[in-house]
Design an enzyme around this catalytic site. Structure first.
Site, PDB file in Angstrom:
ATOM      1  N   CYS A 116     -32.051  18.110  -2.265  1.00 31.66           N
ATOM      2  CA  CYS A 116     -33.256  18.080  -3.099  1.00 31.66           C
ATOM      3  C   CYS A 116     -32.998  18.660  -4.490  1.00 31.66           C
ATOM      4  CB  CYS A 116     -34.425  18.793  -2.416  1.00 31.66           C
ATOM      5  SG  CYS A 116     -34.230  20.554  -2.219  1.00 31.66           S
ATOM      6  N   LYS A 126     -36.100  -7.913  22.728  1.00 37.55           N
ATOM      7  CA  LYS A 126     -36.114  -8.876  23.836  1.00 37.55           C
ATOM      8  C   LYS A 126     -35.393 -10.146  23.392  1.00 37.55           C
ATOM      9  CE  LYS A 126     -39.074 -11.511  26.986  1.00 37.55           C
ATOM     10  NZ  LYS A 126     -40.330 -12.252  27.099  1.00 37.55           N
ATOM     11  N   HIS A 177     -36.168 -16.240  21.700  1.00 33.54           N
ATOM     12  CA  HIS A 177     -35.845 -17.062  22.871  1.00 33.54           C
ATOM     13  C   HIS A 177     -35.065 -18.297  22.413  1.00 33.54           C
ATOM     14  CE1 HIS A 177     -39.121 -14.531  24.222  1.00 33.54           C
ATOM     15  NE2 HIS A 177     -38.956 -14.916  25.470  1.00 33.54           N
ATOM     16  N   GLU A 225       0.809  -1.227   0.000  1.00 34.28           N
ATOM     17  CA  GLU A 225       0.000   0.000   0.000  1.00 34.28           C
ATOM     18  C   GLU A 225       0.837   1.269   0.000  1.00 34.28           C
ATOM     19  OE1 GLU A 225      -4.542   0.046   1.612  1.00 34.28           O
ATOM     20  OE2 GLU A 225      -3.053  -0.505   3.068  1.00 34.28           O
ATOM     21  N   HIS A 255     -16.288   3.170   5.212  1.00 35.22           N
ATOM     22  CA  HIS A 255     -15.853   2.596   6.491  1.00 35.22           C
ATOM     23  C   HIS A 255     -16.345   3.439   7.666  1.00 35.22           C
ATOM     24  CE1 HIS A 255     -12.321  -0.233   5.216  1.00 35.22           C
ATOM     25  NE2 HIS A 255     -13.484  -0.842   5.225  1.00 35.22           N
TER      26      HIS A 255
END
Length: 1563
Positions: free
Chosen positions: A816, A1196, A1168, A258, A273
């Site tokens: 817009c 939940k 559950h 790189e 990212h």
């Protein structure tokens, strides 16, 4: 798994052919290649738990057959998902490898997606300082990206992939067959990286992607369950993966570490990212990168290095693969529960990007499709990044003097949309140049493609090649979603009528909320008159509409009202050649609006080979021949003349020069006149040729107003003229623009409102606007920003005005402008050198436009069987909601001047009555849409038309309430009732015939649990008020529960609520809600369930959690009976339950149906795991959390604890998610070992109660047990409560409160603090452990100055008996209240006293004139008693008392028996005595009391005396009342009740009253 039939393809990377790609290489090829070429004594195959069973056993078998005996294959599985890609999992794997004596010759096989590849690669890079590994990517994303190049890493709290190493794999085996089992979303996720690679490197590959999007998505989404579902795209798939992998290999080979070039592979990733860091794990990597690519392309466009057409093309390609292109994408909003990405947080995340140089941010910029601006990432300043990441833009004045620019606006939207329509309907291929790349045209392209009207491809990035199918269109089952694209909606409404039927016979057109308000009625009327079936699906005269696939118009003479929009005319003109006979189109109703646009359409139709003849006799009549459009070889779209007004206006307002090079006097567009007819009269120099326009503005501040200008030929340009008029000298009057009220918004009103923020005065005219200019130096600062109404022209107009505003102007809704000129702000920056800054939307901005009011203001219609209680429910509703009630039967009689029986007996008969009933219903729906309650006749549902009206009303946000009670009760009542017309058939038969109609018409149902004639019927019962608060959106229970440190709901485990009514009040004590376990009921019939809800609501008096728990989730309801489950869910929603538990294992169609119909019910999205297959210690639960987050108001998740540490793992899991999302989360572990999780849960913990027959789940605790546990571990601190006053030694308050604290598991203590000096308690009430206090004489008044606030009741009464600390920590406020009057009201109600109605007034009496008297007066007034008589010794004190209360209390003195006799019409039926009982009653008072208690008028009805004294327990006055046959209430009852209310105010817990009573009485 299919096997490869030929040798696989190899790709060279870093000098070796190490990338091997083909279909079906996993089983035979990989094992043999490993054993032959990458030899080792130990191979370790690591994958995730999702893939293990599918791919590991078969590989093991093949491998072990081929391997020598001294070679071993170990396998290991980790939980799927990004959550696993961290230090903990890496350490876990390393420890496991060491425990298996793995050495440096080990070869690791990473089988999986990017998470597995990245992390296992990093394990290989660091284990014993580096061992060999191979990548076997199973996702598209990993195949084309993460598996290639040797980047390995793990995630840390600061961000993704920040700790890692470059470590090249020995092999990368890409087996395309894995993609057959890849979920649709994961496949699409991977396409983002494929698009990215083509976008930076290879335009021809990009074109391939554009051309194959439809085929690829069809195969990926196919319902084909076979093992090779991607067979139709086998070759395409190999090509795109090969192409993408080759590019990555080439780049990596040139720049392994790189240094620069490899940065190009990060296109879309810098911003992507940052989004991903905030939105993970709900948003996938590819989805975040897709949005990042669009933003980084917009950044390149803003910086002037990328053409707008390339941005549009990239965006379209990304969208064509169903990838999101913005954070506003509905799927992203839903997946993340609308989580925001603040720009400062995004920039902070971008600051830790590995490409950066110090503090300089580096981003890959495109210069064209397939090419980057530099062969590396480019340095970009934060200001530019901020502009593309924020929704608003601040424009600073400062266009350079003497500036001369040439600006080419985008292609005309009007011409672009017409050109696309004509080319799609035409035969042959055409190349369209300068097409507008905007939201509107994108909508049109997508729609035409969906109708299979044409195919599209791009040449040279910005030339659109259209191959038309000659008008052969196909109806589609997928609605055409048109956003807010008005032009597209009108053109397509006629176009879809040309469709031929497919598997569907019609096509639906729909749009966003604003689109659903825009008119389309005149066009629909014309189509219907010509034989096309068009149905409105919501509001009349607006989208959505369903248009029949008619195969073309009938033709002949058509009439159209053309005074609202010329687009209706153009729509019919363009579709007319395909009619079954030639069309004559007559425009009726007055002068057509915007004639130049009609002329434009006709001129363009000629370019495509169809000649329209305008009638010589009537200029508003057109003759259109039959024919087929012939597409020209090329078509050049003129720049948009409306858009051209903006750069020309900038020149005009700033005194500079601007040329638009491709719009002149020969333009097709009416707005081309703007320079000559508006700018020249305002003082500008205008030069216009056939093809160009140049404007030079006068010196700044010298524009002249135009007394009057008719802008009918160029209506869209009036906004530009208005902002110039705002700074011109004098008043400008603009007319001819009435149509601008029904554009994207009411533009005339918008201009008036937004210019007012600058201090400019405007007047709205019938068809225009009047603007009075002010010097530009006097323009005010629009501090809240300019609201744009999602209207591109509003935004660009105010951009023009901002260039000379003395204050920087904040324009909201920057994006817009994308509708017609996506690069407008780039133009202002690059051409006019305006200084721009990106900003977040201020929180206060335009609240009035956007934020819906709490609650549903729409009118309510009550339906139901005669005798079911509609009138009663209507009266209650009217009282609770304070809305007028209209009985439609009575209203009908009023309007008709006849009774209903008279109408039926007349010649009109039943049919005439039903017609009148229907007309009335239609009228009130139309004319009284809000704020009313209408009670309908029982037979309203007999009419199909009435049923349709009611169904449409309920589906469009209105409330249609079905009122019902026990059918036997209704029948029995009607048999007794002789006041109503008799039914001609059996009552029960009538009900059962109407029942399905009642049900289909209503969206809410109130089942009355109250027996006929019960006392509750005299006033709105609590259960009805509670039901109303939910269905009307007034309940704030969830918000209140979120504020509490501890809340709970008690799980009711009974098969029939009616058999548990005696225990329900006891079991709900201390809980915030009660759960109805529908799956445990003895009958699943919806009517039985509705009755259970009604009984429970009435008995429990707290919100309901409605749960249907399936067997696999730990309940009793059948797992696969989805139809009944949905029916039961709907029963709960229609009953207005506060919470509905929705299992995330239900099919998507069930989940979608429930969430779409939920109204104001809150969804608890649950999962559950009773079999303990998931662990909190890794990412196993994340997929369920993500789904619950998407669909629920509350999440939940319930697992199982095998050991104590499982609870700590759950706590860490919850903490990590709480940091990212504020959605309430119930997280628990079942089982004995999981009890601690229940103690620590905090929010709406499910609890049990000792009085219940069983617990709803193993390990459940009672609310009191949880509080005791919290106290033990220091989470619930003991508080000190007091009684202040003197003398207090005999008080029963300590016994009362300490008993209630003990019963409810609270660690608090209530003590006496005897004093008659308020100063003595000053420090005590400010102590950190102060919990609250009762106050008695003599401090009830003296204490008030020491408090921060006092309740309204306490202010009127003038006394405080309760101190409540509100808040916590440093922010505690001491609030004073008075519960004496509450206790009195409760004691009276308990004795059967009901609230007095206006129809039956009643008087009350108070005896005494001391401090408690005031509370007694307040209590009687609260119950509706008037007048209120006062009997006391001191007349002056009575007078002072009366004067200190408002006049409507009607307080009167009674001092003699004669005065009692004189008040014969209003004798008191309730008396409250506030005099001491230890002394005899004063003689004159006694005489008055005897006269009143024994008055002849009091022999009927209920008469009650409430004694406030409680020593002795039975007082002389009570005896006096009992002798006169009055009911008496002893003083200890009020003492118990007021203390009971104090306890509620301090703790939020409502105990059973009898417990408080028993403590006071000493029982």
């Amino acid at each position: 798994m299919a096997e490869s039939s030929s040798n696989p393809t190899r790709i060279n990377i870093l000098g070796k052919d190490n990338i091997i790609i083909d279909h079906g290489i996993w089983l035979n090829f990989v094992a043999q290649d490993l054993l032959q070429n990458i030899k080792s004594s130990t191979y370790i195959l690591i994958t995730d738990t999702n893939l293990y069973a599918t791919y590991v056993p078969s590989f093991q078998s093949v491998f072990e057959k081929a391997a020598p005996q001294d070679v071993r294959l170990l396998t290991y599985a980790i939980p799927p998902g990004e959550y696993s890609k961290g230090r903990d999992t890496k350490a876990e794997i390393e420890d496991w490898m060491l425990s298996h004596q793995c050495t440096r010759d080990t070869v690791i096989i990473a089988l999986g997606g990017g998470v597995i590849g990245d992390m296992i690669g990093y394990v290989a890079a660091t284990f014993m300082r580096g061992v060999r590994f191979v990548q076997v990517p199973t996702t598209l994303l990993a195949m084309v990206d993460s598996s290639i190049g040797g980047k390995t890493a793990i995630d840390v709290p600061m961000g993704k992939n920040l700790i890692g190493a470059f470590w090249q794999p020995e092999r990368i085996y890409i087996d395309l067959t894995f993609l057959n089992t890849l979920p649709v979303r994961e496949f699409i996720n991977g396409m983002a990286e494929v698009i990215k690679t083509a976008a930076i490197w290879d335009e021809s590959e990009f074109t391939t992607l554009e051309e194959n999007a439809k085929a690829i998505l069809e195969a990926v989404r196919s319902k084909n369950k076979s093992a090779d579902r991607l067979a139709p795209i086998r070759d395409i798939l190999k090509r795109i993966v090969l192409g993408s992998a080759r590019v990555k290999a080439e780049v990596v080979s040139s720049d392994e570490r790189e240094g620069g070039l490899r940065n190009l592979l990060n296109f879309g990733h810098s911003i992507g990212h940052a989004y991903e860091a905030i939105l993970t794990p709900q948003v996938l990597h590819g989805e975040a990168v897709a949005i990042g690519m669009v933003k980084e392309a917009e950044l390149a466009r803003f910086l002037g290095v990328l053409k707008p057409s390339a941005v549009a093309r990239l965006t379209k390609c990304i969208a064509s693969y169903d990838l999101p292109t913005s954070l506003q994408d509905k799927r992203i909003v839903k997946l993340t529960a609308g989580k925001e990405c603040p720009v400062d947080v995004l920039l902070q995340k971008m600051a830790v990007d590995k490409k950066n140089e110090g503090r300089k941010k580096k981003i890959v910029l495109l210069s064209a499709i397939g090419k980057t601006y530099e062969p590396k990432a480019s340095v970009v300043e934060d200001r530019a990044i901020r502009i593309v990441l924020t929704p608003c833009i601040r424009v600073h004045a400062g266009v350079p003097k003497d500036l001369k620019v040439s600006v080419t606006p985008p292609g005309s939207k009007s011409i672009s949309n017409r050109a696309l329509t004509l080319a799609a309907l035409g035969e042959g291929t055409t190349r369209i140049y300068n097409l507008l790349h905007s939201d509107d045209t994108q909508v049109m392209l997508n729609a035409v493609a969906q109708l299979q009207g044409a195919s599209f491809s791009w040449e040279d990035s910005d030339v659109l090649v259209v191959k038309g199918n000659g008008g052969r269109l196909q109806a589609t089952s997928t609605p055409l979603y048109l956003g807010n694209a008005g032009t597209a909606s009108r053109f397509l409404t006629s176009v879809v009528a040309l469709c031929n039927p497919t598997d569907v016979n019609s096509t639906v057109l729909t749009g966003n909320a604003r689109m659903k308000q825009r008119p389309i009625g005149a066009l629909v009327d014309a189509l219907r008159a010509n034989g096309v079936g068009v149905k409105y699906l919501e509001k009349e005269h607006s989208l959505p509409v369903q248009v029949d696939a008619a195969g073309g118009l009938a033709g002949g003479v058509m009439e159209l009202a053309a005074t609202i929009s010329s687009q209706y005319v153009s729509s019919l003109l363009m579709a007319a050649p395909y009619a079954r006979e030639p069309v004559t189109l007559r425009l009726v109703g007055g002068k057509p609006i915007s004639q130049p646009y009609i002329d434009m359409t006709i001129a363009m139709m000629a370019s495509f080979g169809v000649q329209v003849q305008r009638s010589a006799e009537d200029p508003n009549t057109y003759h259109i021949p039959q024919g087929t459009y012939k597409n020209p070889e090329t078509y050049i779209v003129e720049s948009d003349a409306s858009s051209a007004t903006y750069p020309l206006a900038v020149a005009a307002i700033t005194g500079t020069t601007c040329t638009v090079p491709n719009i002149g006097s020969k333009s097709l567009q009416g707005d081309a006149r703007f320079a000559i007819e508006v700018l020249r009269p305002m003082g500008c120099t205008v030069e216009q040729t056939d093809a160009s326009t140049t404007v030079t503005g006068p010196p700044v501040g010298t524009l002249k107003a135009i007394p009057h200008v008719d802008m009918e030929p160029m209506t869209d340009a009036f906004l530009t003229a208005s902002v110039l008029a705002a700074v011109a000298s004098g008043t400008t009057q603009i007319t001819g623009i009435a149509n601008q009220r029904v554009k994207e918004c009411n533009r005339i009103k918008a201009m008036k409102d937004e210019l007012a923020k600058f201090g400019v005065t405007c007047n709205e005219l019938e068809d225009g606007i009047e603007v009075t200019g002010i010097p530009y130096t006097e323009l005010k600062n629009p501090t809240e920003g300019i609201y744009c109404y999602d209207d591109h022209r509003v935004a660009m107009s105010f951009g023009v005005l901002s260039t000379i505003s003395p204050h920087p102007v904040l324009i909201l809704e920057r994006e817009c402008t994308g509708k017609t000129w996506p690069g407008w702000w780039d133009t202002m920056s690059n051409y006019f050198k305006s200084h721009l800054e990106g900003e977040e939307e201020p929180h206060s901005s335009h609240v009035s436009h956007e934020k819906p009011r709490k609650g549903n203001p729409k009118s309510i219609f009550i339906i139901g069987m005669r005798g079911a209680g509609k009138s009663t429910a209507g009266k209650w509703m009217s009282e609770v909601l304070n809305r007028p009630l209209i009985d439609l039967d009575h209203e009908l009689e009023r309007r008709e001047g006849q009774t209903i029986p008279e109408i039926i007996r007349s010649e009109r008969g039943w049919e005439g009555f039903r017609k009148a009933e229907l007309d009335l219903l239609e009228d009130v729906i139309k004319n009284n849409p809000t704020g009313h309650i209408f009670s309908c006749g029982g037979g309203i549902v007999e009419s199909e038309a009435a049923r349709k009206l009611l169904i449409s009303y309920s589906q469009n946000g209105g409330i249609v309430l079905l009122v019902h009670r026990d059918t036997d009760q209704v029948v029995e009542y009607l048999m007794r009732d002789k006041t109503r017309p008799a039914y001609s058939e059996n009552i029960r038969e009538v009900y059962y015939r109407r029942k399905p109609w009642f049900e289909e018409c209503s969206n809410f149902r109130y089942y009355s649990p109250h027996p006929d004639g019960s006392k509750a019927l005299t006033e709105p019962p609590f259960d009805f008020s509670q039901f109303l608060s939910v269905i009307c959106g007034h309940s704030n229970h969830l918000e209140e529960a979120k504020k509490k440190p501890q809340s709970s709901f008690v799980s009711l485990t009974v098969p029939n609520v009616s058999k548990a009514l005696d225990i329900i009040p006891k079991v709900v004590v201390g809980s915030d809600a009660v759960e109805l376990r529908v799956d445990l009921l003895e009958d699943y019939d919806p009517e039985f369930v509705a009755k259970q809800v009604a009984l429970l609501r009435s008995a429990a008096r707290i919100p309901i959690v409605y749960t249907v728990r399936t067997v696999s989730q730990g309940g009793k309801f059948p797992d696969d009976d989805y139809a009944l489950a949905l029916k039961l869910y709907r029963t709960g929603l229609q009953a207005g339950v506060e919470y509905l538990d929705l299992e995330m294992t239900m099919p998507d169609e069930v989940i979608e149906a429930v969430t779409n119909e939920k109204g104001y019910t809150h969804i608890i999205a649950s999962h559950h795991d009773p079999k303990a297959t998931l662990s909190w210690k890794n990412g196993g639960w994340i997929q369920y959390y993500n789904k619950a987050l998407q669909h629920g108001d509350v999440v939940k998740l319930v697992g199982v604890a095998r050991e104590l540490s499982d609870n700590f793992a759950l706590a860490r899991f919850k903490a990590s998610l709480a940091a990212a999302h504020d959605k309430p989360f119930i997280g628990l572990n079942m089982g004995t070992a999981g009890k601690l999780s229940r103690v620590l849960n905090g929010f709406l913990t499910p609890v049990s109660h000792p009085a219940l027959p069983s617990k709803a789940a193993p390990g459940q605790l009672s609310a009191a047990e949880i509080r005791q546990a919290l106290a033990l571990i220091g989470e619930l601190e003991p508080r000190s409560f007091y009684l202040f006053g003197k003398p207090i030694s005999a008080s029963r308050s300590p016994a009362l409160h300490n008993a209630l604290f003990r019963d409810n598991g609270l660690p608090h203590q209530y003590s006496l603090f005897e004093t008659d000096n308020a100063a003595d308690v000053k420090e005590l009430i400010r102590a950190t452990d102060f919990g609250g206090a009762s106050v008695t004489i003599p401090l009830k008044l003296d204490i008030m100055p020491l408090l921060d606030e006092v309740s309204d009741a306490a202010k009127v009464i003038g006394a405080v008996n309760t101190i409540i600390p509100v808040g916590s920590g440093d922010k505690v406020t001491l609030r004073g209240d008075n519960t004496d009057w509450m206790g009195m009201v409760y004691a009276l109600r308990n004795a059967g006293v009901v609230k007095v109605s206006k129809e039956s007034p009643a008087a009350g009496m108070v005896v005494g004139s001391g401090g408690t008297t005031r509370a007694a007066v307040y209590a009687l007034h609260d119950l509706g008693f008037a007048p209120i008589y006062v009997v006391a010794r001191n007349a002056d004190r009575i007078k002072a008392l009366a004067e200190s209360f408002p006049a409507d209390y009607d307080i009167r003195s009674l001092s003699t028996p004669e005065e009692v006799a004189a008040e014969s019409t209003a004798q008191p039926s309730v008396v409250i005595s506030t005099i001491p009982a230890d002394k005899p009653i004063e003689q004159s008072m006694r005489e008055v009391l005897v006269a009143s208690l024994r008055h002849p008028s009091v022999t009927n009805g209920k008469h009650v005396l409430l004694e406030m004294a409680y020593t002795p327990r039975h007082t002389p006055l009570m005896q006096l009342a009992e002798d006169a046959h009055w009911q008496t209430i002893p003083g200890l009852e009020v003492l118990a009740a007021q203390g009971w209310y104090q306890f509620q105010l301090w703790t939020g817990i409502t105990p059973i009253y009898t417990d408080a009573q028993a403590a006071v009485m000493g029982n």
